[in-house]
Design a protein around this motif. Structure first.
Motif, PDB file in Angstrom:
ATOM      1  N   LEU C 129       0.730  -0.861   0.248  1.00  0.00           N
ATOM      2  CA  LEU C 129       0.076  -0.056  -0.017  1.00  0.00           C
ATOM      3  C   LEU C 129       0.861   0.961   0.154  1.00  0.00           C
ATOM      4  O   LEU C 129       0.625   2.416  -0.626  1.00  0.00           O
ATOM      5  CB  LEU C 129      -0.786  -0.020   1.187  1.00  0.00           C
ATOM      6  CG  LEU C 129      -2.481   0.927   1.074  1.00  0.00           C
ATOM      7  CD1 LEU C 129      -3.434   0.858   0.328  1.00  0.00           C
ATOM      8  CD2 LEU C 129      -2.872   0.998   2.446  1.00  0.00           C
ATOM      9  N   ARG C 130       2.053   1.196   0.557  1.00  0.00           N
ATOM     10  CA  ARG C 130       2.778   2.140   0.731  1.00  0.00           C
ATOM     11  C   ARG C 130       3.337   2.477  -0.585  1.00  0.00           C
ATOM     12  O   ARG C 130       3.132   3.716  -1.174  1.00  0.00           O
ATOM     13  CB  ARG C 130       3.339   2.414   2.332  1.00  0.00           C
ATOM     14  CG  ARG C 130       5.005   3.559   2.009  1.00  0.00           C
ATOM     15  CD  ARG C 130       6.282   3.401   1.878  1.00  0.00           C
ATOM     16  NE  ARG C 130       7.152   2.599   0.993  1.00  0.00           N
ATOM     17  CZ  ARG C 130       7.836   3.223   0.377  1.00  0.00           C
ATOM     18  NH1 ARG C 130       7.769   4.422   0.032  1.00  0.00           N
ATOM     19  NH2 ARG C 130       9.093   2.504   0.295  1.00  0.00           N
ATOM     20  N   VAL C 131       3.859   1.668  -1.179  1.00  0.00           N
ATOM     21  CA  VAL C 131       4.485   1.411  -2.507  1.00  0.00           C
ATOM     22  C   VAL C 131       3.493   2.446  -3.792  1.00  0.00           C
ATOM     23  O   VAL C 131       4.014   3.340  -4.123  1.00  0.00           O
ATOM     24  CB  VAL C 131       5.046  -0.111  -3.320  1.00  0.00           C
ATOM     25  CG1 VAL C 131       5.160   0.559  -4.411  1.00  0.00           C
ATOM     26  CG2 VAL C 131       6.269  -0.064  -1.412  1.00  0.00           C
ATOM     27  N   PHE C 132       2.833   1.599  -3.265  1.00  0.00           N
ATOM     28  CA  PHE C 132       1.146   2.393  -3.702  1.00  0.00           C
ATOM     29  C   PHE C 132       0.884   3.882  -4.189  1.00  0.00           C
ATOM     30  O   PHE C 132       0.970   4.774  -4.982  1.00  0.00           O
ATOM     31  CB  PHE C 132      -0.022   1.226  -4.415  1.00  0.00           C
ATOM     32  CG  PHE C 132      -1.233   2.247  -4.926  1.00  0.00           C
ATOM     33  CD1 PHE C 132      -1.110   1.361  -6.946  1.00  0.00           C
ATOM     34  CD2 PHE C 132      -1.636   2.906  -5.076  1.00  0.00           C
ATOM     35  CE1 PHE C 132      -1.626   2.388  -7.706  1.00  0.00           C
ATOM     36  CE2 PHE C 132      -2.645   3.579  -6.179  1.00  0.00           C
ATOM     37  CZ  PHE C 132      -2.485   3.170  -7.452  1.00  0.00           C
ATOM     38  N   MET C 133       1.026   4.515  -3.152  1.00  0.00           N
ATOM     39  CA  MET C 133       0.157   5.224  -2.023  1.00  0.00           C
ATOM     40  C   MET C 133       1.552   6.612  -2.556  1.00  0.00           C
ATOM     41  O   MET C 133       1.134   7.475  -3.100  1.00  0.00           O
ATOM     42  CB  MET C 133       0.232   5.563  -0.615  1.00  0.00           C
ATOM     43  CG  MET C 133      -1.065   4.956  -0.157  1.00  0.00           C
ATOM     44  SD  MET C 133      -2.525   5.523  -1.464  1.00  0.00           S
ATOM     45  CE  MET C 133      -4.096   5.772  -0.357  1.00  0.00           C
ATOM     46  N   THR C 134       2.680   6.115  -3.223  1.00  0.00           N
ATOM     47  CA  THR C 134       4.088   7.273  -2.937  1.00  0.00           C
ATOM     48  C   THR C 134       3.611   6.858  -4.729  1.00  0.00           C
ATOM     49  O   THR C 134       4.744   7.625  -5.213  1.00  0.00           O
ATOM     50  CB  THR C 134       5.128   7.081  -2.580  1.00  0.00           C
ATOM     51  OG1 THR C 134       5.255   5.619  -2.278  1.00  0.00           O
ATOM     52  CG2 THR C 134       4.738   7.207  -0.244  1.00  0.00           C
ATOM     53  N   GLY C 135       3.865   6.089  -5.606  1.00  0.00           N
ATOM     54  CA  GLY C 135       3.362   5.826  -6.598  1.00  0.00           C
ATOM     55  C   GLY C 135       5.358   5.122  -7.037  1.00  0.00           C
ATOM     56  O   GLY C 135       5.836   5.562  -7.862  1.00  0.00           O
ATOM     57  N   SER C 136       5.452   4.771  -6.172  1.00  0.00           N
ATOM     58  CA  SER C 136       7.232   4.501  -6.277  1.00  0.00           C
ATOM     59  C   SER C 136       7.232   3.118  -6.842  1.00  0.00           C
ATOM     60  O   SER C 136       7.802   2.946  -8.111  1.00  0.00           O
ATOM     61  CB  SER C 136       7.761   3.898  -4.753  1.00  0.00           C
ATOM     62  OG  SER C 136       7.470   4.889  -4.415  1.00  0.00           O
ATOM     63  N   TYR C 137       5.960   2.459  -7.717  1.00  0.00           N
ATOM     64  CA  TYR C 137       6.299   1.210  -8.383  1.00  0.00           C
ATOM     65  C   TYR C 137       6.520   1.807  -9.800  1.00  0.00           C
ATOM     66  O   TYR C 137       6.468   0.976 -10.787  1.00  0.00           O
ATOM     67  CB  TYR C 137       4.810   0.852  -8.902  1.00  0.00           C
ATOM     68  CG  TYR C 137       3.511   1.623  -9.216  1.00  0.00           C
ATOM     69  CD1 TYR C 137       3.288   1.769 -10.336  1.00  0.00           C
ATOM     70  CD2 TYR C 137       2.651   1.941  -8.279  1.00  0.00           C
ATOM     71  CE1 TYR C 137       2.271   3.000 -10.939  1.00  0.00           C
ATOM     72  CE2 TYR C 137       2.000   2.752  -7.753  1.00  0.00           C
ATOM     73  CZ  TYR C 137       1.670   3.272  -9.537  1.00  0.00           C
ATOM     74  OH  TYR C 137       0.916   4.204  -9.880  1.00  0.00           O
ATOM     75  N   LYS C 138       6.647   3.482 -10.169  1.00  0.00           N
ATOM     76  CA  LYS C 138       6.552   3.833 -11.308  1.00  0.00           C
ATOM     77  C   LYS C 138       8.073   4.116 -12.106  1.00  0.00           C
ATOM     78  O   LYS C 138       8.418   3.383 -11.494  1.00  0.00           O
ATOM     79  CB  LYS C 138       5.943   5.340 -11.476  1.00  0.00           C
ATOM     80  CG  LYS C 138       4.725   5.828 -11.154  1.00  0.00           C
ATOM     81  CD  LYS C 138       4.164   6.671 -11.511  1.00  0.00           C
ATOM     82  CE  LYS C 138       2.956   6.938 -10.656  1.00  0.00           C
ATOM     83  NZ  LYS C 138       1.863   8.140 -11.305  1.00  0.00           N
ATOM     84  N   PRO C 139       7.815   4.149 -13.684  1.00  0.00           N
ATOM     85  CA  PRO C 139       9.445   4.091 -14.117  1.00  0.00           C
ATOM     86  C   PRO C 139      10.003   4.428 -12.552  1.00  0.00           C
ATOM     87  O   PRO C 139      10.297   5.696 -12.925  1.00  0.00           O
ATOM     88  CB  PRO C 139       9.480   4.648 -15.351  1.00  0.00           C
ATOM     89  CG  PRO C 139       7.501   4.671 -15.577  1.00  0.00           C
ATOM     90  CD  PRO C 139       6.931   4.538 -14.655  1.00  0.00           C
ATOM     91  N   PRO C 140      11.711   3.735 -12.828  1.00  0.00           N
ATOM     92  CA  PRO C 140      12.340   2.648 -13.308  1.00  0.00           C
ATOM     93  C   PRO C 140      12.469   1.790 -12.644  1.00  0.00           C
ATOM     94  O   PRO C 140      12.568   0.383 -12.091  1.00  0.00           O
ATOM     95  CB  PRO C 140      13.984   2.962 -13.125  1.00  0.00           C
ATOM     96  CG  PRO C 140      14.112   3.796 -11.974  1.00  0.00           C
ATOM     97  CD  PRO C 140      12.528   4.935 -11.964  1.00  0.00           C
ATOM     98  N   ARG C 141      10.581   1.505 -11.485  1.00  0.00           N
ATOM     99  CA  ARG C 141      10.890   1.043 -10.579  1.00  0.00           C
ATOM    100  C   ARG C 141       9.694  -0.467 -11.290  1.00  0.00           C
ATOM    101  O   ARG C 141       8.909  -1.121 -10.028  1.00  0.00           O
ATOM    102  CB  ARG C 141      10.513   0.961  -9.304  1.00  0.00           C
ATOM    103  CG  ARG C 141      11.709   2.114  -8.492  1.00  0.00           C
ATOM    104  CD  ARG C 141      11.366   2.384  -7.096  1.00  0.00           C
ATOM    105  NE  ARG C 141      12.977   3.340  -6.908  1.00  0.00           N
ATOM    106  CZ  ARG C 141      12.678   4.230  -7.297  1.00  0.00           C
ATOM    107  NH1 ARG C 141      11.645   5.156  -8.376  1.00  0.00           N
ATOM    108  NH2 ARG C 141      14.007   5.077  -6.854  1.00  0.00           N
ATOM    109  N   GLU C 142       9.157  -0.839 -11.834  1.00  0.00           N
ATOM    110  CA  GLU C 142       8.336  -1.373 -12.417  1.00  0.00           C
ATOM    111  C   GLU C 142       8.657  -2.598 -12.298  1.00  0.00           C
ATOM    112  O   GLU C 142       8.025  -4.029 -11.828  1.00  0.00           O
ATOM    113  CB  GLU C 142       7.580  -1.305 -13.635  1.00  0.00           C
ATOM    114  CG  GLU C 142       7.638  -0.229 -15.037  1.00  0.00           C
ATOM    115  CD  GLU C 142       9.053   0.368 -15.999  1.00  0.00           C
ATOM    116  OE1 GLU C 142      10.363   0.177 -14.504  1.00  0.00           O
ATOM    117  OE2 GLU C 142       9.351   0.803 -16.769  1.00  0.00           O
TER     118      GLU C 142
END
Lengths: 182, 372, 263
Positions: C129-142
């Motif tokens: 949830l934290r990773v989603f909420m901070t948008g950390s999945y976005k490139p380059p971390r896909e």
């Protein structure tokens, strides 16, 4: 071509090797293809055998056939739950026949309970309901309960064989082995 | 007074009511468009993501559990040792969502005023991992270990009667984190709810970074810049996963019937559930002709509905409502987004069709184990 | 001479041959030594030596990824200890579990393991949830998000396989329901769509004794063979895959530019 000869080491282009035995570019790829196909087949075969390893040859499970008393023991419109615990079977007698009903819910394999007052089998897992005949009428179960092969043994007792089952949706309940006329 | 409160909660928590309320309220809590946002601000729903909102939420959850603790019926489910993680889940998820939304709204304001997000620091101004980070980690794991040991001493791990293949406990529940799946199994055939949906959930989640091409909001809490993506994810996560777990834990009793939290679990509660397939609706009830013997002809309407929903609807949307969006993300991303999005949406749709029309299957071919 | 006497015990320890052989940089006091302490340790160099300021704020990271890893270690240790007292057979499994609380010293080992497992599911979810909420999945971390999703799935699967081991009513029925879903798998489950197409004449190739559920359980229903299989998967099989994926996950955090943050 001359460029190639210049850059490659002299040993490999000595005129003696330029005969029919030399592995040309085309021959090289042909052998590569054969090699890779062989490798894929061998690897694939190896993993197939590994998958087969997961399927045991011998099972240590309870016997699949049992005797369930004499036909006269059953009153009409009665569900006998005595064989549920040991063999996962309900012996049901309706107006004209006796049949052996599987206790495995066709939804996800829980064991329903026979609710005599409501005249139905009710599964505690997801609420599927079956009538006394095994026909599903409520909840998520996609099809009726299965029936097992039933016959009369030489001593007059009912013999239930669980290795063969009959499915309603395939019209197999018409099969003479799926019920006993009384 | 308290009894009225309990009765109201019992009525509200029925899936038909609570799920509907939650679904309707959701876009106002996580507004995906300007219109929703306007109402979100106008009625002060935005105050949920402020400090008073936090206290209000915590007090409401705690009040619910305290009342439940002193209620003879709710007490039984509430104090089951295995249900403690769900109580923890409700608290921790509320705190986590509140915390991120609280920071997101602060950042949204900052960004609107042309400031950098509060997480921003000068890239050259870094801290040393030793001691700044390793000590935090050390303290965190000590505190956590203390919490775990206290929990283990206070609550014994449950152990039920020895396994008995002949007697299914009533109700029989999956591990709590799979209760969302078990709830889906009520509405879908096992091969959909047990195989296709879990695969779609896993692959769909892995595909999120590839489908969401919005570059904003990377590395800091924010909402407004990525509100549509947020809305879709939060609906799936909170309503279609966490809420179904809560339903499965507290509101599902014997025979998988629904029971309000303060209701007595009566194993003989009779709930009429005569479900009818779409084909039966069409052929028997509407046309009065009886079922055709040809299986494919029998289910033709179901196939048309399915192809229309999964195949034609996305094409129509791409040409009309989502035209700009389609051009922005391209056909491949769009196809996958629609595949996963429409599958996700099919769960609430199927739930409502079950509740409203007792619809069992859209396509029902038990002969081939092919039911949708 | 005077200077030498002034040195503290810690400093003298840091200069000893034993200490220097283990931690080359000495006692981490200067900025340089502190960085070397991280870089020189096989465990600590999971971290970079320096990180941006927001990365040490609990408000940003919630510490949930770290706690998930910590719980994995706790569960590994308690799990190994439990294996000393547990026999995965229908005959002994249940009584061994009872003995774990009643006969074994420090009778909360099973509690630590069970509640730790529940807690790990929660920490993994919160981390996601934290990773989603901070948008950390976005490139380059896909890619690393994808690895994380797999790790979350495996966490649930680890917990699920552990569910059967006490061999009580909860265990057997949760696993019966769970594995019966495999029965409905298209083509390779005997009650899944398409399974009846895989037949030669009248002989079904996919039936109750040859489908994917049979392979998972090692039999037609949950019994002796299933208990052993789930035990092995729980103790060795799944943790093995989890550890490989964890290595990838941690390594990629570094390679993708460290912790996410605003640019």
């Amino acid at each position: 071509m001359t460029e190639d000869i210049k850059t490659t080491p002299p040993a490999s282009v000595s005129p003696a090797e330029k005969d029919d035995n030399a592995l040309g570019r085309r021959g090289f790829f042909r052998w590569m293809t054969v090699g890779w196909i062989a490798f894929s087949v061998a690897t694939g075969g190896f993993f197939t055998v590994i998958v087969r390893f997961l399927f045991p040859n011998v099972l240590f499970e309870p016997p699949q056939t049992f005797k369930a008393g004499f036909p006269n023991d059953y009153a009409s419109n009665f569900v006998d739950t005595r064989y549920k615990k040991k063999f996962n079977v309900w012996m049901v007698r309706d107006e004209e026949s006796i049949f052996a009903l599987s206790t495995v819910c066709t939804h996800l394999g829980c064991t329903p309970n026979w609710l005599g007052t409501e005249n139905k089998f009710k599964c505690p897992c997801h609420g599927s309901g079956f009538r006394m005949t095994g026909i599903n009428f409520e909840g998520p179960a996609p099809r009726p309960l299965e029936r097992y092969k039933i016959s009369v043994a030489t001593d007059g007792q009912i013999l239930v064989d669980k290795t063969k089952s009959f499915k309603w949706e395939k019209g197999e309940w018409e099969n003479a082995e799926s019920f006993l006329k009384v | 007074m308290l009894q009225t409160f309990k009765d109201i909660i019992d009525i509200l928590s029925a899936p038909t009511v609570s799920f509907t309320l939650l679904t309707i309220a959701f876009p106002f809590v996580f507004p995906p468009t300007d219109w929703f946002e306007k109402i979100h601000r106008k009625f002060g729903i935005c105050r949920l993501w402020t400090k008073p909102g936090f206290y209000g939420g915590m007090i409401a959850i705690t009040f619910f559990f305290v009342v439940g603790y002193f209620d003879p019926n709710f007490n039984i489910t509430l104090t089951k040792a295995d249900n403690f993680p769900i109580i923890l889940m409700i608290y921790s998820m509320f705190i986590a969502i509140w915390w991120s939304m609280y920071q997101a709204y602060q950042n949204d304001d900052r960004l609107e005023n042309g400031l950098k997000p509060m997480e921003y620091n000068d890239p050259d101004d870094k801290v040393l991992v030793w001691p700044d980070l390793v000590y935090i980690e050390f303290i965190a794991l000590i505190l956590f270990m203390v919490f775990l040991i206290v929990w283990s001493i206070l609550v014994a791990a449950p152990l039920e009667e020895p396994a008995n293949p002949a007697a299914t406990p009533n109700p029989s529940k999956a591990p709590w984190y799979f209760l969302g799946l078990q709830e889906m199994l009520v509405y879908f055939d096992p091969w959909i709810a047990g195989i296709i949906f879990p695969i779609f959930i896993i692959i769909g989640m892995m595909a999120i970074p590839y489908m969401d091409i919005n570059k904003k909001g990377d590395g800091y809490y924010s909402f407004k810049e990525r509100r549509i993506g947020m809305f879709i994810f939060m609906y799936g996560w909170v309503v279609l996963w966490l809420f179904l777990i809560v339903i499965g834990t507290f509101f599902r009793g014997p025979n998988w019937n629904f029971f309000g939290p303060f209701e007595y679990w009566d194993a003989h509660k009779v709930v009429p559930l005569n479900n009818v397939n779409l084909s039966e609706y069409i052929w028997v009830k509407m046309l009065g002709t009886g079922m055709p013997t040809n299986i494919l002809l029998r289910e033709i309407i179901g196939f048309i509905v399915l192809i229309g929903y999964m195949g034609i609807l996305p094409i129509i949307l791409a040409k009309s409502w989502l035209k700009n969006y389609f051009q922005e993300i391209g056909p491949v991303r769009y196809t996958f987004l629609m595949l996963f999005g429409l599958s996700m949406l099919s769960l609430p749709i199927k739930m409502y069709m079950r509740w409203l029309f007792n619809l069992k299957y859209i396509i029902a071919i038990p002969e081939w184990f092919f039911n949708i | 001479m005077e200077n030498k006497n002034k040195k503290s015990f810690l400093e003298r320890m840091g200069e000893s041959q034993v200490w220097k052989s283990i931690i080359r940089s000495g006692v981490p006091r200067s900025r340089r030594q502190r960085m070397q302490a991280i870089l020189g340790s096989v465990f600590l160099h999971l971290h970079p030596a320096r990180i941006p300021k927001h990365a040490v704020k609990i408000g940003y990271t919630w510490c949930m990824g770290g706690l998930s890893f910590f719980l994995f270690i706790v569960l590994t240790i308690t799990g190994i200890l439990l294996m000393f007292y547990y026999r995965p057979t229908v005959e002994y499994a249940y009584t061994d579990i009872i003995d774990m609380t009643e006969q074994v010293p420090l009778g909360i080992m099973r509690e630590l393991h069970r509640w730790g497992a529940h807690a790990m599911v929660l920490t993994v979810w919160l981390h996601m949830l934290r990773v989603f909420m901070t948008g950390s999945y976005k490139p380059p971390r896909e890619f690393n998000w994808g690895v994380g999703v797999l790790l979350m799935t495996l966490t649930l699967f680890l917990s699920f396989t552990g569910y059967l081991l006490p061999w009580d009513q909860l265990a057997i029925w949760a696993i019966t329901v769970g594995t019966n879903m495999a029965r409905a798998h298209p083509f390779i489950g005997h009650e899944g769509p398409g399974a009846s197409l895989l037949a030669i004449g009248d002989i079904n190739l996919v039936h109750a004794g040859s489908d994917v559920r049979f392979a998972l359980l090692g039999g037609r229903f949950v019994g002796e063979a299933s208990l052993l299989r789930f035990y092995v998967l729980h103790c060795i099989g799944v943790p093995f895959i989890v550890m490989i994926l964890m290595a990838v996950h941690f390594w990629r955090i570094r390679k993708d530019g460290g912790i996410s943050g605003p640019l």
